[in-house]
Every structure is written in C-alpha cells, then in structure tokens.
Design a protein around this motif. Sequence first.
Motif, PDB file in Angstrom:
ATOM      1  N   ASN A  93       0.875  -1.173   0.000  1.00 31.37           N
ATOM      2  CA  ASN A  93       0.000   0.000   0.000  1.00 31.37           C
ATOM      3  C   ASN A  93       0.913   1.225   0.000  1.00 31.37           C
ATOM      4  O   ASN A  93       1.465   1.596   1.032  1.00 31.37           O
ATOM      5  CB  ASN A  93      -0.894  -0.040   1.242  1.00 31.37           C
ATOM      6  CG  ASN A  93      -1.741   1.212   1.352  1.00 31.37           C
ATOM      7  OD1 ASN A  93      -1.636   2.117   0.526  1.00 31.37           O
ATOM      8  ND2 ASN A  93      -2.571   1.260   2.379  1.00 31.37           N
ATOM      9  N   PHE A  94       1.062   1.817  -1.181  1.00 28.62           N
ATOM     10  CA  PHE A  94       2.022   2.927  -1.287  1.00 28.62           C
ATOM     11  C   PHE A  94       1.585   4.169  -0.510  1.00 28.62           C
ATOM     12  O   PHE A  94       2.384   5.056  -0.272  1.00 28.62           O
ATOM     13  CB  PHE A  94       2.288   3.269  -2.757  1.00 28.62           C
ATOM     14  CG  PHE A  94       3.200   2.288  -3.421  1.00 28.62           C
ATOM     15  CD1 PHE A  94       4.450   2.009  -2.894  1.00 28.62           C
ATOM     16  CD2 PHE A  94       2.824   1.647  -4.586  1.00 28.62           C
ATOM     17  CE1 PHE A  94       5.303   1.105  -3.489  1.00 28.62           C
ATOM     18  CE2 PHE A  94       3.675   0.742  -5.198  1.00 28.62           C
ATOM     19  CZ  PHE A  94       4.916   0.467  -4.650  1.00 28.62           C
ATOM     20  N   GLU A  95       0.299   4.226  -0.134  1.00 28.05           N
ATOM     21  CA  GLU A  95      -0.135   5.399   0.634  1.00 28.05           C
ATOM     22  C   GLU A  95       0.524   5.453   2.008  1.00 28.05           C
ATOM     23  O   GLU A  95       0.733   6.514   2.572  1.00 28.05           O
ATOM     24  CB  GLU A  95      -1.651   5.378   0.820  1.00 28.05           C
ATOM     25  CG  GLU A  95      -2.375   5.839  -0.424  1.00 28.05           C
ATOM     26  CD  GLU A  95      -3.863   5.583  -0.338  1.00 28.05           C
ATOM     27  OE1 GLU A  95      -4.428   5.578   0.774  1.00 28.05           O
ATOM     28  OE2 GLU A  95      -4.456   5.377  -1.419  1.00 28.05           O
ATOM     29  N   TYR A 109       1.952   2.891 -16.143  1.00 30.06           N
ATOM     30  CA  TYR A 109       2.599   3.194 -17.418  1.00 30.06           C
ATOM     31  C   TYR A 109       3.861   4.005 -17.165  1.00 30.06           C
ATOM     32  O   TYR A 109       3.951   4.750 -16.188  1.00 30.06           O
ATOM     33  CB  TYR A 109       1.645   3.983 -18.314  1.00 30.06           C
ATOM     34  CG  TYR A 109       0.508   3.145 -18.825  1.00 30.06           C
ATOM     35  CD1 TYR A 109       0.725   2.204 -19.842  1.00 30.06           C
ATOM     36  CD2 TYR A 109      -0.773   3.269 -18.290  1.00 30.06           C
ATOM     37  CE1 TYR A 109      -0.328   1.409 -20.307  1.00 30.06           C
ATOM     38  CE2 TYR A 109      -1.818   2.475 -18.746  1.00 30.06           C
ATOM     39  CZ  TYR A 109      -1.581   1.544 -19.748  1.00 30.06           C
ATOM     40  OH  TYR A 109      -2.611   0.758 -20.194  1.00 30.06           O
ATOM     41  N   LEU A 110       4.800   3.818 -18.089  1.00 28.64           N
ATOM     42  CA  LEU A 110       6.091   4.496 -17.957  1.00 28.64           C
ATOM     43  C   LEU A 110       6.210   5.638 -18.953  1.00 28.64           C
ATOM     44  O   LEU A 110       5.896   5.461 -20.143  1.00 28.64           O
ATOM     45  CB  LEU A 110       7.227   3.524 -18.289  1.00 28.64           C
ATOM     46  CG  LEU A 110       7.728   2.535 -17.258  1.00 28.64           C
ATOM     47  CD1 LEU A 110       8.855   1.692 -17.864  1.00 28.64           C
ATOM     48  CD2 LEU A 110       8.240   3.258 -16.016  1.00 28.64           C
ATOM     49  N   ARG A 337       1.884   7.315  -7.121  1.00 27.99           N
ATOM     50  CA  ARG A 337       1.513   8.133  -8.275  1.00 27.99           C
ATOM     51  C   ARG A 337       0.801   7.231  -9.271  1.00 27.99           C
ATOM     52  O   ARG A 337       1.076   6.036  -9.321  1.00 27.99           O
ATOM     53  CB  ARG A 337       2.772   8.642  -8.995  1.00 27.99           C
ATOM     54  CG  ARG A 337       3.738   9.386  -8.145  1.00 27.99           C
ATOM     55  CD  ARG A 337       5.091   9.495  -8.862  1.00 27.99           C
ATOM     56  NE  ARG A 337       5.976  10.392  -8.123  1.00 27.99           N
ATOM     57  CZ  ARG A 337       6.097  11.679  -8.387  1.00 27.99           C
ATOM     58  NH1 ARG A 337       5.421  12.232  -9.375  1.00 27.99           N
ATOM     59  NH2 ARG A 337       6.901  12.435  -7.666  1.00 27.99           N
ATOM     60  N   PRO A 338      -0.038   7.798 -10.103  1.00 28.92           N
ATOM     61  CA  PRO A 338      -0.761   6.958 -11.080  1.00 28.92           C
ATOM     62  C   PRO A 338       0.133   6.446 -12.200  1.00 28.92           C
ATOM     63  O   PRO A 338      -0.107   5.378 -12.759  1.00 28.92           O
ATOM     64  CB  PRO A 338      -1.845   7.884 -11.633  1.00 28.92           C
ATOM     65  CG  PRO A 338      -1.437   9.270 -11.272  1.00 28.92           C
ATOM     66  CD  PRO A 338      -0.509   9.189 -10.096  1.00 28.92           C
ATOM     67  N   THR A 339       1.172   7.205 -12.565  1.00 26.28           N
ATOM     68  CA  THR A 339       2.102   6.766 -13.624  1.00 26.28           C
ATOM     69  C   THR A 339       3.514   7.123 -13.180  1.00 26.28           C
ATOM     70  O   THR A 339       3.707   7.925 -12.263  1.00 26.28           O
ATOM     71  CB  THR A 339       1.842   7.515 -14.956  1.00 26.28           C
ATOM     72  OG1 THR A 339       1.977   8.908 -14.692  1.00 26.28           O
ATOM     73  CG2 THR A 339       0.486   7.201 -15.535  1.00 26.28           C
ATOM     74  N   TYR A 340       4.505   6.525 -13.854  1.00 26.46           N
ATOM     75  CA  TYR A 340       5.895   6.923 -13.602  1.00 26.46           C
ATOM     76  C   TYR A 340       6.341   7.824 -14.752  1.00 26.46           C
ATOM     77  O   TYR A 340       6.414   7.385 -15.897  1.00 26.46           O
ATOM     78  CB  TYR A 340       6.796   5.691 -13.524  1.00 26.46           C
ATOM     79  CG  TYR A 340       6.601   4.859 -12.276  1.00 26.46           C
ATOM     80  CD1 TYR A 340       6.602   5.436 -11.016  1.00 26.46           C
ATOM     81  CD2 TYR A 340       6.460   3.480 -12.362  1.00 26.46           C
ATOM     82  CE1 TYR A 340       6.445   4.667  -9.869  1.00 26.46           C
ATOM     83  CE2 TYR A 340       6.307   2.700 -11.219  1.00 26.46           C
ATOM     84  CZ  TYR A 340       6.304   3.309  -9.978  1.00 26.46           C
ATOM     85  OH  TYR A 340       6.150   2.548  -8.851  1.00 26.46           O
TER      86      TYR A 340
END
Length: 360
Positions: A93-95, A109-110, A337-340
């Motif tokens: 859980n990155f939060e 997505y990158l 974050r949603p994307t890198y």
Amino acid sequence: MPPIATTNTELKPWVAPVETSYQLDYADLVTIDLSKFGHNRHQLADDLHNAIKKNGGFFGVINSGIEQTEIFQLGQSFFNDYSLESKSKVPVNFETGNYFGYKSKGNKYLFGTDVKENSEIFNIAKFNGLNDEFHDLDFVHNNYDQLSKVSHECFDIVRKLLILFAIILELDDELYFVNRHKYEDPSDDQLRYMKYHPRTPEDDSKVDNIWARAHTDFGTLTLLFNQLVVGLQIKLGDQWKYVRPVKDGIVCNVGDTLNFWSGGYFESTIHRVVRPPPDQVNKPRIGAFYFLRPGDKALIEVAHSPLLKRLGLYRETKEPIIGTDYVRKRVVDYHNRPTYEKQSNVKFKVGEFEITDGFD
Ligand SMILES: O=C(O)CCC(=O)C(=O)O
Ligand SMILES: [Fe+2]
C-alpha cells in the motif's frame, strides 16, 4: 496473528544463470573481504573507505558468511510456486510508505508511453515480532525459519558495515550507527525478492530500455545478492557504468540516510536497471536484496565526525529528522503516483536534508 511455524517445504535447486559473453562497460568495483572484520577491522575500514570513494558509494563484499544458494532458492520458489492470489494476500500500500508486502507487475505506465513497468516485488519485514500482519502469506508461513534466518544474517552483515562506517568517520562511538539500527526496533527494513518480466524489444525501445528508473536508495545501506543477469548501472559523473556481479559476493551501496549522516561524504549514488544483453534478456532476473532503513528512534543529523570537520563537510543540524519519516515520505513521493513520469535531477527534501534524484 502469531507466526505459524514453518512447514519446511522442499525447495527446488537453484540453477544460477550463465554469465553474459557480451563485453560491457563496467565500473571498476572494489571488493572488501568481510572475513577481516574479526581481527583487523581498522584495516578493513580503510579498505572500505577506498572502495566507496572509487565508485560513489558502491562496493563489493566477499566472505560475508551468508549462503546465497538458499536465498535464491527461496526467491525462485516465491515466483514459481505461488499463485497470484496467494502472493497478493498482503499487497503493498504505497499510501502508507512502509512498502511492505507484494506488488504485482505492470501497474503503471512508464514515461507517457503505452508500456508498463515490469517488476514484481515482495518486501519482507523484519522478523522481530512487530510485523506479523505483513508475514501472513503462504510463502512466508511455509519458509518462516529460513526467511527469518536470512533476514537476521543480512542484518549481521550490515551491522558490521555500520561499524566500519563509524570507524571511517572517526566517531568516538563505533556503535553510533548500530545504535540507530536495531533489529528489535520498529523500522522499514526489507528483505526483498524482485523479478523483472522481459518485454519485447519494441516496447523496451519506447522506454529507452529502462527496467528500473534511475534512483537513489531510500535508506541507509542496500545489499544486492549475486545478480548474474547484468542490467544494473550506476551513474559516475555523467557516465553510466554496468555493475559486474561479485562472484559469490554481494554488491552493496549507500542510501540517502547514510548520505545525510555523513554530510554527503558517503554518496547515495543514482543507479538504474536497463534491458540485459541479448544472451541474458530472457533469463529470469530474480533479485534478492536487503534494504537497511533507519527506524523511528533514529534521528538523522550530520554526525559529529572529526573527519567531516577536517573536510569542511560538518554542519550543525538544527532540526534532525526521524528515520522512518524520511523513508516513508520518500516511498510515497516516489511510488504513490498513477504513472511513472520521465524526470531528471528532481530534488526531494525533508527538513534540512535534500537528495537529487532523477528518473532519466
Ligand atoms: O535490480 C537491480 O539490480 C537493482 C534494483 C534496485 O536498484 C532497487 O530495487 O533499489
Ligand atoms: Fe536501488
């Protein structure tokens, strides 16, 4: 939930990947012999000092006493023998920023492309009785004793290195760093298994062949067990150099928090992973690591080091930061974050301490 005793499943043999025959531009990593620790730690501290100054905080360690075949057997079993459902029981859980648990591949997505990141990660918390909920996976229950042993052995290695770093800084107390990293204390240390899933050459070329974005490590020290499938590169000046596997040894590097304690003298160097050479690209690239991280009792301030004072690197820290706070904020900033996205020379700062990162 209390730990369930290991059932000692039979682990399949680990067949190490064959080394590449490609000539690559390697960094000249200096290796230290940890068997010298018992009888000549001051000489060994000199060796380490030379090693880290040569390659921006990256060095090799041999004769650590750790048995690596078992480490890779366990990793192989995690990736081959357990279903996605079983592995996903404790999802990262990155939060929270603690980074414990399992992250499946291909979640983001990158670099604004239609290509997804390709790493599968399982981060195993310390076996100190404080993290049982993060150990509640079949893989951990089935291999509890071995994983606990490996985690403790890794800690013994980093403990020796922490003493050597204190000697290099000429600190009065050789245990200065050891006292700020205790196995029994809460901290976000992780034993990590990681597997990269190869992408097509076409997809890789859309993301500049990047398998792991350029970054510095967030904690104090990282141990990287014998990785024969090359791909790791470190940034020395403005050049990317491959890291050669250390035969039967460990690659070790300094992370952000040791950089801060040393006023930047021990460098937390930017590194990344790129698509391996053609003769290795389709081999499973299973990584095994130990990430040593300061806990919530560890205050980070520039250490009162005679060496740093002579070098003009010592400065008084007005407000020390707390180890766990730094590491969690860094994990959240980096991963939640949603994307890198593609970024270069990004600064990340907590209190008075700043690191330059970059995703290139
Ligand atoms: O896979 C590797 O060789 C390095 C990965 C890495 O740098 C990391 O997970 O921090
Ligand atoms: Fe790293």
